[in-house]
Design a protein around this motif. Structure first.
Motif, PDB file in Angstrom:
ATOM      1  N   GLY A  84      14.447   6.757  -0.502  1.00  0.00           N
ATOM      2  CA  GLY A  84      15.622   5.991  -0.122  1.00  0.00           C
ATOM      3  C   GLY A  84      15.200   4.747   0.637  1.00  0.00           C
ATOM      4  O   GLY A  84      14.014   4.442   0.761  1.00  0.00           O
ATOM      5  N   ILE A  85      16.179   4.037   1.159  1.00  0.00           N
ATOM      6  CA  ILE A  85      15.885   2.843   1.941  1.00  0.00           C
ATOM      7  C   ILE A  85      15.250   3.239   3.270  1.00  0.00           C
ATOM      8  O   ILE A  85      15.703   4.164   3.942  1.00  0.00           O
ATOM      9  CB  ILE A  85      17.170   2.043   2.211  1.00  0.00           C
ATOM     10  N   GLY A  86      14.178   2.555   3.629  1.00  0.00           N
ATOM     11  CA  GLY A  86      13.510   2.838   4.887  1.00  0.00           C
ATOM     12  C   GLY A  86      13.078   1.572   5.596  1.00  0.00           C
ATOM     13  O   GLY A  86      12.941   0.506   4.984  1.00  0.00           O
ATOM     14  N   VAL A  87      12.894   1.687   6.899  1.00  0.00           N
ATOM     15  CA  VAL A  87      12.262   0.640   7.699  1.00  0.00           C
ATOM     16  C   VAL A  87      10.887   1.154   8.086  1.00  0.00           C
ATOM     17  O   VAL A  87      10.749   2.290   8.558  1.00  0.00           O
ATOM     18  CB  VAL A  87      13.090   0.311   8.960  1.00  0.00           C
ATOM     19  N   SER A  88       9.873   0.347   7.863  1.00  0.00           N
ATOM     20  CA  SER A  88       8.496   0.800   8.021  1.00  0.00           C
ATOM     21  C   SER A  88       7.658  -0.277   8.699  1.00  0.00           C
ATOM     22  O   SER A  88       8.014  -1.459   8.725  1.00  0.00           O
ATOM     23  CB  SER A  88       7.882   1.134   6.652  1.00  0.00           C
ATOM     24  N   GLN A  89       6.495   0.170   9.231  1.00  0.00           N
ATOM     25  CA  GLN A  89       5.524  -0.761   9.812  1.00  0.00           C
ATOM     26  C   GLN A  89       4.265  -0.755   8.962  1.00  0.00           C
ATOM     27  O   GLN A  89       3.760   0.308   8.582  1.00  0.00           O
ATOM     28  CB  GLN A  89       5.180  -0.374  11.252  1.00  0.00           C
ATOM     29  N   VAL A  90       3.766  -1.942   8.654  1.00  0.00           N
ATOM     30  CA  VAL A  90       2.580  -2.066   7.815  1.00  0.00           C
ATOM     31  C   VAL A  90       1.340  -1.630   8.590  1.00  0.00           C
ATOM     32  O   VAL A  90       1.103  -2.087   9.707  1.00  0.00           O
ATOM     33  CB  VAL A  90       2.417  -3.514   7.309  1.00  0.00           C
ATOM     34  N   ILE A  91       0.571  -0.719   7.975  1.00  0.00           N
ATOM     35  CA  ILE A  91      -0.686  -0.245   8.551  1.00  0.00           C
ATOM     36  C   ILE A  91      -1.868  -0.967   7.925  1.00  0.00           C
ATOM     37  O   ILE A  91      -2.828  -1.322   8.593  1.00  0.00           O
ATOM     38  CB  ILE A  91      -0.837   1.282   8.355  1.00  0.00           C
ATOM     39  N   ASP A  92      -1.796  -1.169   6.614  1.00  0.00           N
ATOM     40  CA  ASP A  92      -2.849  -1.876   5.887  1.00  0.00           C
ATOM     41  C   ASP A  92      -2.222  -2.512   4.657  1.00  0.00           C
ATOM     42  O   ASP A  92      -1.219  -2.012   4.134  1.00  0.00           O
ATOM     43  CB  ASP A  92      -3.970  -0.911   5.481  1.00  0.00           C
ATOM     44  N   SER A  93      -2.809  -3.607   4.196  1.00  0.00           N
ATOM     45  CA  SER A  93      -2.202  -4.323   3.079  1.00  0.00           C
ATOM     46  C   SER A  93      -3.250  -5.009   2.221  1.00  0.00           C
ATOM     47  O   SER A  93      -4.224  -5.577   2.737  1.00  0.00           O
ATOM     48  CB  SER A  93      -1.205  -5.377   3.590  1.00  0.00           C
ATOM     49  N   ASP A  94      -3.060  -4.951   0.906  1.00  0.00           N
ATOM     50  CA  ASP A  94      -3.863  -5.720  -0.033  1.00  0.00           C
ATOM     51  C   ASP A  94      -3.012  -6.818  -0.669  1.00  0.00           C
ATOM     52  O   ASP A  94      -3.367  -7.358  -1.708  1.00  0.00           O
ATOM     53  CB  ASP A  94      -4.453  -4.795  -1.118  1.00  0.00           C
ATOM     54  N   ASP A  95      -1.884  -7.102  -0.045  1.00  0.00           N
ATOM     55  CA  ASP A  95      -0.997  -8.172  -0.483  1.00  0.00           C
ATOM     56  C   ASP A  95      -0.977  -9.225   0.621  1.00  0.00           C
ATOM     57  O   ASP A  95      -0.631  -8.918   1.766  1.00  0.00           O
ATOM     58  CB  ASP A  95       0.410  -7.631  -0.734  1.00  0.00           C
ATOM     59  N   PRO A  96      -1.325 -10.466   0.311  1.00  0.00           N
ATOM     60  CA  PRO A  96      -1.410 -11.495   1.360  1.00  0.00           C
ATOM     61  C   PRO A  96      -0.078 -11.804   2.027  1.00  0.00           C
ATOM     62  O   PRO A  96      -0.052 -12.423   3.102  1.00  0.00           O
ATOM     63  CB  PRO A  96      -1.938 -12.723   0.603  1.00  0.00           C
ATOM     64  N   SER A  97       1.033 -11.367   1.425  1.00  0.00           N
ATOM     65  CA  SER A  97       2.347 -11.630   2.019  1.00  0.00           C
ATOM     66  C   SER A  97       2.637 -10.713   3.203  1.00  0.00           C
ATOM     67  O   SER A  97       3.566 -10.979   3.967  1.00  0.00           O
ATOM     68  CB  SER A  97       3.444 -11.457   0.969  1.00  0.00           C
ATOM     69  N   PHE A  98       1.856  -9.633   3.335  1.00  0.00           N
ATOM     70  CA  PHE A  98       2.100  -8.660   4.392  1.00  0.00           C
ATOM     71  C   PHE A  98       0.803  -8.372   5.132  1.00  0.00           C
ATOM     72  O   PHE A  98      -0.259  -8.191   4.524  1.00  0.00           O
ATOM     73  CB  PHE A  98       2.661  -7.358   3.802  1.00  0.00           C
ATOM     74  N   THR A  99       0.893  -8.334   6.460  1.00  0.00           N
ATOM     75  CA  THR A  99      -0.275  -8.062   7.286  1.00  0.00           C
ATOM     76  C   THR A  99       0.003  -6.888   8.217  1.00  0.00           C
ATOM     77  O   THR A  99       1.167  -6.522   8.451  1.00  0.00           O
ATOM     78  CB  THR A  99      -0.647  -9.293   8.131  1.00  0.00           C
ATOM     79  N   LYS A 100      -1.040  -6.309   8.733  1.00  0.00           N
ATOM     80  CA  LYS A 100      -0.926  -5.172   9.637  1.00  0.00           C
ATOM     81  C   LYS A 100       0.008  -5.505  10.799  1.00  0.00           C
ATOM     82  O   LYS A 100      -0.095  -6.568  11.413  1.00  0.00           O
ATOM     83  CB  LYS A 100      -2.300  -4.778  10.168  1.00  0.00           C
ATOM     84  N   GLY A 101       0.939  -4.592  11.066  1.00  0.00           N
ATOM     85  CA  GLY A 101       1.898  -4.785  12.152  1.00  0.00           C
ATOM     86  C   GLY A 101       3.230  -5.336  11.710  1.00  0.00           C
ATOM     87  O   GLY A 101       4.211  -5.259  12.468  1.00  0.00           O
ATOM     88  N   ASP A 102       3.310  -5.888  10.503  1.00  0.00           N
ATOM     89  CA  ASP A 102       4.588  -6.403  10.002  1.00  0.00           C
ATOM     90  C   ASP A 102       5.613  -5.270   9.901  1.00  0.00           C
ATOM     91  O   ASP A 102       5.274  -4.139   9.562  1.00  0.00           O
ATOM     92  CB  ASP A 102       4.424  -7.029   8.609  1.00  0.00           C
TER      93      ASP A 102
END
Length: 339
Positions: A84-102
């Motif tokens: 379902g729909i969630g709110v989350s915090q980025v831990i790691d990313s291989d997409d340049p649009s998202f960085t750790k902590g986003d």
């Protein structure tokens, strides 16, 4: 630093018939630990889920899929986590649009940690001073659904009578009191206590209805059709009264659509996902100026997520249902908008 973690999940046992029960869902800890890193070249994003939304459409996805329901969304898979729909915090990313902590919101599994495809997720501007939980409700898919149905489809004009059944009609005295005392509606009624819905609507809307936001269906929709004005508009985003019936209600007043030249359009929020920035620009000033009233009904514990979802589908919530897990700094919310 910890590189793997255990992952608690909410799993669908099997496809359901009728209204889902708590026993149709189970809490498990995945047998394989979760790596807190994404694979290079995967373009994936690893997130820690903070808020998990609970919404009426999820009951449809717990049933064995049909061609009709598959036109909306893929069904849940027995033995796998529901989503379902969630709110989350980025831990790691291989997409340049998202960085750790986003902070982001979008579709995630009901679990503590998820690896997701970033297509279709939105970055949250943490400088906007609103609770993060709002992005599972008023600032997320639910709010966008209301905005799209009302403004994009129905195009209201000054002086028109607009009706949303979760706005003036509810299924208990407690909810009716909430509408009148908290939200300031001029009138409201408990549809379970009304022997004649047509008469109840005529009492509340003696001049008829120009715009109707449909999310109930069945006998209520049949009564509304009798009370629509000529050239009225109906935006259809849900029919929760019909989702779990083996034999659905048959409508008697559909000819009124022809006689009154009513425009009736079904839609899904995903049809208007490109309007999300425009929606935020529209709604945030109303929230900041406290011109919108929004409440959240909270329960604690991810393990209470199944009870929150099933309670929603049985009409036991007020307006929003949340499940919050208080372990370390982890907070989970399960939200809905249903009356």
């Amino acid at each position: 630093m910890e590189t793997t973690v255990k992952n608690k999940q909410v799993i669908l046992r099997n496809y359901v018939k009728g209204i889902p029960k708590e026993s149709d869902l189970m809490i498990v800890t995945a047998s394989d630990p979760v790596e807190l890193k994404v694979k290079p070249g995967s373009a994936a994003v690893m997130v820690k889920n903070l808020y998990l939304s609970c919404d009426p459409y999820m009951g449809i996805l717990m049933r064995e899929p049909t061609p009709s329901t598959l036109a909306l969304l893929d069904a849940f898979i027995p033995g796998k986590p529901i989503a379902g729909i969630g709110v989350s915090q980025v831990i790691d990313s291989d997409d340049p649009s998202f960085t750790k902590g986003d902070m982001i919101w979008g579709i995630v599994n009901w679990e503590e940690y998820s690896t997701i495809n970033p297509a279709g997720i939105f970055k949250i501007d943490v400088n906007v001073n609103v609770p993060l939980s709002y992005y599972t409700g008023i600032l997320g898919m639910i709010g966008l659904t209301a905005y799209a149905g009302f403004y994009e489809i129905c195009s209201p004009k000054k002086g028109e009578t607009c009706v949303c059944l979760c706005g003036f009609c509810a299924g208990s005295k407690q909810k009716v009191d909430l509408l009148l005392k908290k939200f300031g509606y001029d009138d409201a009624f408990n549809y379970k206590e009304e022997p004649d819905l047509d008469s109840a609507l005529k009492r509340c809307f003696p001049k008829g209805i120009d715009i109707y936001f449909e999310n109930v269906g069945g006998k209520m929709l049949d009564a509304v059709l009798l009370n629509m004005k000529p050239y009225g508009r109906i935006a259809v985003c849900g029919m929760i009264s019909q989702y779990h019936l083996e034999t659905r209600d048959r409508l008697q007043n559909l000819p009124d659509i022809i006689f009154k030249k009513i425009r009736m359009q079904g839609f899904a929020v995903y049809d208007f996902i490109d309007r999300f920035p425009k929606f935020l620009e529209f709604v945030l000033p109303y929230i900041k100026e406290e011109k919108l009233t929004y409440v959240e009904d909270i329960v604690e514990g991810l393990e209470n997520g199944p009870a929150a979802l099933v309670g929603l589908l049985h009409g036991q919530t007020l307006v929003s249902k949340f499940s919050r897990l208080l372990e370390s700094e982890e907070i989970y919310h399960v939200s809905c908008m249903d009356m």
